[in-house]
Design an enzyme around this catalytic site. Structure first.
Site, PDB file in Angstrom:
ATOM      1  N   ASP A 232       0.864  -1.177   0.000  1.00  0.00           N
ATOM      2  CA  ASP A 232       0.000   0.000   0.000  1.00  0.00           C
ATOM      3  C   ASP A 232       0.899   1.225   0.000  1.00  0.00           C
ATOM      4  OD1 ASP A 232      -2.259   1.872   0.651  1.00  0.00           O
ATOM      5  OD2 ASP A 232      -3.336   0.012   0.949  1.00  0.00           O
ATOM      6  N   HIS A 255       2.385   1.943  -3.107  1.00  0.00           N
ATOM      7  CA  HIS A 255       1.483   2.910  -3.740  1.00  0.00           C
ATOM      8  C   HIS A 255       2.000   4.333  -3.661  1.00  0.00           C
ATOM      9  CE1 HIS A 255      -2.261   0.056  -3.301  1.00  0.00           C
ATOM     10  NE2 HIS A 255      -1.271  -0.468  -3.994  1.00  0.00           N
TER      11      HIS A 255
END
Length: 410
Positions: A232, A255
């Site tokens: 993430d 991310h």
């Protein structure tokens, strides 16, 4: 960092020097204090470095002794593997303000993810002042829970963040490694004056919700030289944050570095005075991202500076998304009330994995204002030029900017 109300901004060099000096002084202070401190070895409280005997009570025993000590205290975790079989909270309001935890070994979570999966947090430090943590490995064995979620098995628990600091101040974390977190690796919530240096946070690139570092409702946070590989955001900034300095980041997979998501609550506090400089992104979903939900809010993002970054095959190198909807289903679909202004991007270059390298998708009710692009160069594919897309975004460009700006105003 300057006070948010101060209008005169110091130079980046002076800010960096100030933060580095503060880190060195504080680390030196903890080292000096620890040299004079009473030391508590967790083995003396019954912990066994065999990886199978639950050492939770031993760690709590050592903490209680250190916390109740009227003078600086140290906790020593020797080499070996120590099982911490349940969620544990180290409560503060201690008798001294200088507790140093030195970890030489590895702290293991249970292999059965249900022992922690519904606990939300594995380790919590609550209301502590003057704590330092040096070295060590935290292995949450999160792959077992990831597999449950991959296969959409019934009754998969939410999962636990590995390490949380809440309602605390004057915290130093150096050389810590977090592996295989069930969810967020390190969470900083409602804290003041936190300094991290040289942390390593590692999880599979497709592991769900395993943010590296998440900071929210906190002030004066410095993060230096983290190395983050996760599923993430490498670093995410939530609401209510001011005076954040992030430098020398290696991110990927992951991310990227995100401010948000913001704007879920109407009276949500804003984000102000954030600097991210010297970062490298490798095959990440995003580079620098600001995101907010499409719904009314009094929140804001102001005085944010992204500088000196390299993007290697990044899908969205520069993006503002004020219509954030991660699963494209059941989202508010209104105009975001979060006001984004005074955001600068300087000396950022590399390769975009998609043709749109720069995207500012801002709110129709609160357009983005005073965005600056300076010395930005992206390439896409051979014989294909990268593009920039703008909705409700205004700003200026300085130096060479490729792709060409799409701002409404220059």
């Amino acid at each position: 960092m300057p006070n948010p109300t101060t209008t005169t901004k110091p130079s980046l060099l002076s800010l960096f020097s100030l933060h580095t000096l503060h880190l060195l002084v504080l680390c030196s202070w903890f080292t000096t204090s620890s040299a004079k401190a009473t030391s508590y070895n967790v083995v003396d409280f019954g912990a066994k470095p065999d990886g199978t005997t639950d050492a939770t009570s031993a760690f709590l025993g050592a903490w209680n002794k250190a916390c109740s000590s009227p003078k600086p205290a140290g906790i020593h975790v020797p080499q070996g593997r120590f099982l911490i079989g349940r969620a544990v909270t180290f409560s503060g309001q201690c008798s001294n303000r200088a507790i140093s935890i030195t970890i030489r070994g590895t702290l293991l979570a249970p292999s059965q993810y249900t022992f922690l999966g519904n606990s939300l947090y594995w380790f919590t430090f609550d209301q502590v002042t003057g704590l330092s943590i040096h070295g060590g490995v935290l292995d949450a064995r999160g792959s077992f829970l990831w597999d449950c979620k991959y296969k959409a098995m019934p009754n998969c628990p939410i999962g636990a963040a590995t390490l949380r600091f809440t309602n605390s101040e004057h915290i130093v974390i150096t050389g810590l490694t977090s592996e295989n977190s069930q969810k967020v690796h390190i969470l900083i919530n409602a804290c003041h004056n936190v300094k991290m240096h040289g942390v390593k946070l590692m999880a599979d690139g497709n592991s769900p919700n395993t943010d590296g570092i998440h900071v929210q409702f906190s002030t004066d946070v410095t993060i230096l030289a983290p190395r983050i590989r996760t599923g993430d955001d490498c670093i995410s900034v939530g609401p209510g944050c001011r005076n954040l300095w992030i430098e020398d980041v290696a991110c990927g997979p992951g991310h990227g570095i995100s401010i948000g998501s913001l704007g879920w609550d109407l009276d949500e506090p804003g984000v102000k005075n954030v600097t991210v400089r010297k970062a490298t992104f490798s095959k990440t979903q995003n580079g620098f991202r600001i995101k907010s939900w499409g719904r009314p809010s009094r929140g804001f993002v102001q005085d944010v500076h992204f500088e000196h970054a390299t993007m290697n095959d990044v899908q969205n190198p520069i993006i503002i998304d004020q219509h954030y909807c991660p699963f494209r289903n059941g989202c508010p679909s209104q105009a975001s009330g979060v006001k984004i202004s005074d955001v600068s991007y300087k000396d950022i270059h590399g390769t975009s994995a998609t043709q749109v390298a720069v995207k500012f998708d801002c709110s129709s009710e609160q357009p983005c204002e005073r965005i600056t692009l300076e010395d930005i160069t992206f390439t896409y594919k051979i014989n294909k030029a990268p593009q920039a897309l703008c909705n409700h975004a205004g700003g200026i460009t300085l130096g060479v900017v490729q792709p060409q700006s799409c701002f409404l105003t220059e």
